[in-house]
Design a protein around this motif. Sequence first.
Motif, PDB file in Angstrom:
ATOM      1  N   SER A  18      26.591  37.551  40.049  1.00 43.43           N
ATOM      2  CA  SER A  18      27.613  38.413  40.644  1.00 43.43           C
ATOM      3  C   SER A  18      29.004  37.815  40.554  1.00 43.43           C
ATOM      4  N   VAL A  19      29.122  36.481  40.463  1.00 46.98           N
ATOM      5  CA  VAL A  19      30.438  35.856  40.379  1.00 46.98           C
ATOM      6  C   VAL A  19      30.728  35.303  38.978  1.00 46.98           C
ATOM      7  N   TRP A  20      29.782  35.440  38.077  1.00 47.56           N
ATOM      8  CA  TRP A  20      29.962  34.915  36.714  1.00 47.56           C
ATOM      9  C   TRP A  20      31.217  35.480  36.036  1.00 47.56           C
ATOM     10  N   PRO A  21      31.498  36.791  36.095  1.00 47.80           N
ATOM     11  CA  PRO A  21      32.684  37.306  35.403  1.00 47.80           C
ATOM     12  C   PRO A  21      34.005  36.743  35.924  1.00 47.80           C
ATOM     13  N   ASP A  22      34.047  36.299  37.171  1.00 54.63           N
ATOM     14  CA  ASP A  22      35.240  35.604  37.673  1.00 54.63           C
ATOM     15  C   ASP A  22      35.207  34.136  37.281  1.00 54.63           C
ATOM     16  N   CYS A  23      34.027  33.546  37.309  1.00 54.98           N
ATOM     17  CA  CYS A  23      33.897  32.125  36.973  1.00 54.98           C
ATOM     18  C   CYS A  23      34.369  31.837  35.555  1.00 54.98           C
ATOM     19  N   VAL A  24      34.145  32.788  34.629  1.00 48.23           N
ATOM     20  CA  VAL A  24      34.486  32.518  33.223  1.00 48.23           C
ATOM     21  C   VAL A  24      35.953  32.798  32.903  1.00 48.23           C
ATOM     22  N   LYS A  25      36.724  33.306  33.835  1.00 50.92           N
ATOM     23  CA  LYS A  25      38.136  33.599  33.562  1.00 50.92           C
ATOM     24  C   LYS A  25      38.915  32.377  33.075  1.00 50.92           C
TER      25      LYS A  25
END
Length: 280
Positions: free
Chosen positions: A69-76
């Motif tokens: 759920s937080v992966w798309p923010d983590c990869v920023k």
Amino acid sequence: MIRRLLLALVLVLAASPAQAYWEFGHESVAAIAYKNVTPATRAKIDALLRRQAMLETPSCPARTIEQASVWPDCVKPLGERFSYAYSWHYQNVDVCKPFDLKAACKDGNCVSAQITRDVKLLKDPKVPVRERLQALVFLIHFVGDLHMPLHAGDRGDLGGNRVKATYGVYGPERFNLHSIWDGPLTERAISTPPTILRRYSPEERAQIAAGTVEDWSRESWQISRDDAYATAFGGEACGPTPEGRVTLDQATIAKLVPVARLQVERGGLRLAKLLDEALR
């Protein structure tokens, strides 16, 4: 000495701002969804996430639905690898004009369009596993984003990021309107008993998860206008931006907690609905 240290720790924790929506909020939406999908869907989610090494992002794991759920923010911060997805996390639909999703979603570069795309990718067994896995982690995150009202409607101010704000007793230097809804307000909403991290009845799921992605977009946009902006701007969402900082006092926060709480519930149960449809 130990007692004084423990007291100091308690005071520090009490004064610390809550976790941001991108963490606690997204994880809660994902947890609600996971509890409310069918067992068959849950098994397919787990099977895809066991392949998370295919994402090739060791600093951003996605072994569980909460991590996903937080992966798309983590990869920023990973530079150009995922820069194409920056505009997929929101849709700046003007709250002071009639609802117009198409104007805010040119070429599919908005959160609602990406939700629809990810569902299609997950439904297609011919799509390579790595792409279906990435569609899954994006979908889990983006449904959460859509239900954070200031990701769905704004006044040309980056979803309230340019509106300086004070949240209750916290220091005025900490927040803007967006970060309040992202963080402490949502954290309080999720933490307020009774728990929303539960299995819902079929009747509750059917009622809350009803509608389409466009319906949910309009709903979040309306909450952005009628609750986020109107409350902060003295009752008029589209009036002049107040000078200085807007203040959300404790009475105002208490009125907004049920609104933020319901949005997390909606996000979780609607994500469950989409996952059941995409992975059946």
